[in-house]
Design a protein around this motif. Structure first.
Motif, PDB file in Angstrom:
ATOM      1  N   HIS A   6      -5.890 -14.545  -8.382  1.00 41.81           N
ATOM      2  CA  HIS A   6      -6.575 -14.378  -7.102  1.00 41.81           C
ATOM      3  C   HIS A   6      -5.754 -13.552  -6.105  1.00 41.81           C
ATOM      4  O   HIS A   6      -5.690 -13.877  -4.921  1.00 41.81           O
ATOM      5  CB  HIS A   6      -6.953 -15.734  -6.500  1.00 41.81           C
ATOM      6  N   LEU A   7      -5.137 -12.488  -6.623  1.00 39.57           N
ATOM      7  CA  LEU A   7      -4.373 -11.573  -5.784  1.00 39.57           C
ATOM      8  C   LEU A   7      -5.144 -10.270  -5.630  1.00 39.57           C
ATOM      9  O   LEU A   7      -5.716  -9.774  -6.598  1.00 39.57           O
ATOM     10  CB  LEU A   7      -3.018 -11.248  -6.415  1.00 39.57           C
ATOM     11  N   THR A   8      -5.120  -9.713  -4.443  1.00 41.10           N
ATOM     12  CA  THR A   8      -5.651  -8.370  -4.258  1.00 41.10           C
ATOM     13  C   THR A   8      -4.592  -7.378  -4.725  1.00 41.10           C
ATOM     14  O   THR A   8      -3.419  -7.737  -4.901  1.00 41.10           O
ATOM     15  CB  THR A   8      -5.985  -8.094  -2.786  1.00 41.10           C
ATOM     16  N   GLN A   9      -4.987  -6.127  -4.892  1.00 37.77           N
ATOM     17  CA  GLN A   9      -3.996  -5.113  -5.263  1.00 37.77           C
ATOM     18  C   GLN A   9      -2.927  -5.003  -4.188  1.00 37.77           C
ATOM     19  O   GLN A   9      -1.742  -4.859  -4.500  1.00 37.77           O
ATOM     20  CB  GLN A   9      -4.671  -3.766  -5.484  1.00 37.77           C
ATOM     21  N   LYS A  15       4.044  -8.300  -3.051  1.00 43.74           N
ATOM     22  CA  LYS A  15       4.921  -9.248  -3.759  1.00 43.74           C
ATOM     23  C   LYS A  15       5.895  -8.538  -4.690  1.00 43.74           C
ATOM     24  O   LYS A  15       7.023  -8.995  -4.867  1.00 43.74           O
ATOM     25  CB  LYS A  15       4.080 -10.230  -4.585  1.00 43.74           C
ATOM     26  N   ALA A  16       5.460  -7.436  -5.297  1.00 43.39           N
ATOM     27  CA  ALA A  16       6.293  -6.721  -6.262  1.00 43.39           C
ATOM     28  C   ALA A  16       7.090  -5.581  -5.623  1.00 43.39           C
ATOM     29  O   ALA A  16       7.854  -4.901  -6.305  1.00 43.39           O
ATOM     30  CB  ALA A  16       5.421  -6.170  -7.390  1.00 43.39           C
ATOM     31  N   HIS A  17       6.891  -5.379  -4.340  1.00 49.47           N
ATOM     32  CA  HIS A  17       7.597  -4.307  -3.610  1.00 49.47           C
ATOM     33  C   HIS A  17       7.324  -2.940  -4.235  1.00 49.47           C
ATOM     34  O   HIS A  17       8.249  -2.156  -4.482  1.00 49.47           O
ATOM     35  CB  HIS A  17       9.095  -4.588  -3.523  1.00 49.47           C
ATOM     36  N   VAL A  18       6.047  -2.679  -4.514  1.00 49.99           N
ATOM     37  CA  VAL A  18       5.609  -1.360  -4.976  1.00 49.99           C
ATOM     38  C   VAL A  18       4.497  -0.903  -4.051  1.00 49.99           C
ATOM     39  O   VAL A  18       3.930  -1.698  -3.298  1.00 49.99           O
ATOM     40  CB  VAL A  18       5.104  -1.378  -6.447  1.00 49.99           C
ATOM     41  N   THR A  19       4.168   0.373  -4.109  1.00 51.79           N
ATOM     42  CA  THR A  19       3.087   0.867  -3.266  1.00 51.79           C
ATOM     43  C   THR A  19       1.747   0.441  -3.850  1.00 51.79           C
ATOM     44  O   THR A  19       1.611   0.305  -5.071  1.00 51.79           O
ATOM     45  CB  THR A  19       3.112   2.401  -3.150  1.00 51.79           C
ATOM     46  N   PRO A  20       0.753   0.235  -3.006  1.00 48.75           N
ATOM     47  CA  PRO A  20      -0.577  -0.085  -3.523  1.00 48.75           C
ATOM     48  C   PRO A  20      -1.106   0.993  -4.471  1.00 48.75           C
ATOM     49  O   PRO A  20      -1.792   0.680  -5.441  1.00 48.75           O
ATOM     50  CB  PRO A  20      -1.436  -0.192  -2.264  1.00 48.75           C
ATOM     51  N   ASN A  21      -0.761   2.245  -4.212  1.00 50.13           N
ATOM     52  CA  ASN A  21      -1.212   3.336  -5.092  1.00 50.13           C
ATOM     53  C   ASN A  21      -0.617   3.197  -6.485  1.00 50.13           C
ATOM     54  O   ASN A  21      -1.310   3.422  -7.487  1.00 50.13           O
ATOM     55  CB  ASN A  21      -0.852   4.704  -4.514  1.00 50.13           C
ATOM     56  N   ARG A  22       0.639   2.842  -6.582  1.00 46.24           N
ATOM     57  CA  ARG A  22       1.269   2.679  -7.897  1.00 46.24           C
ATOM     58  C   ARG A  22       0.588   1.545  -8.658  1.00 46.24           C
ATOM     59  O   ARG A  22       0.272   1.670  -9.829  1.00 46.24           O
ATOM     60  CB  ARG A  22       2.763   2.393  -7.776  1.00 46.24           C
TER      61      ARG A  22
END
Length: 56
Positions: A6-9, A15-22
């Motif tokens: 139940h996580l959005t992108q 949480k993962a410290h990455v960009t939403p685009n990646r």
């Protein structure tokens, strides 16, 4: 995996410290998990509470 938790992108990216685009590129298949660094794969696996191997 992300949706079953139940996580959005955007939430996973945060949480993962990455960009939403990646994150979006990985999910859509326009970028493979094999193309990211071990550190990024590790952060994604931790955020999803799974093993890196589960992402491949």
């Amino acid at each position: 995996m992300r949706q079953s938790q139940h996580l959005t992108q955007a939430e996973l990216a945060d949480k993962a410290h990455v960009t939403p685009n990646r994150n979006s590129d990985l999910e859509s298949g326009s970028r493979s998990i094999e193309g990211v660094t071990v550190a990024v794969a590790h952060r994604l696996a931790q955020a999803l509470d799974c093993a890196i191997e589960d992402l491949i």
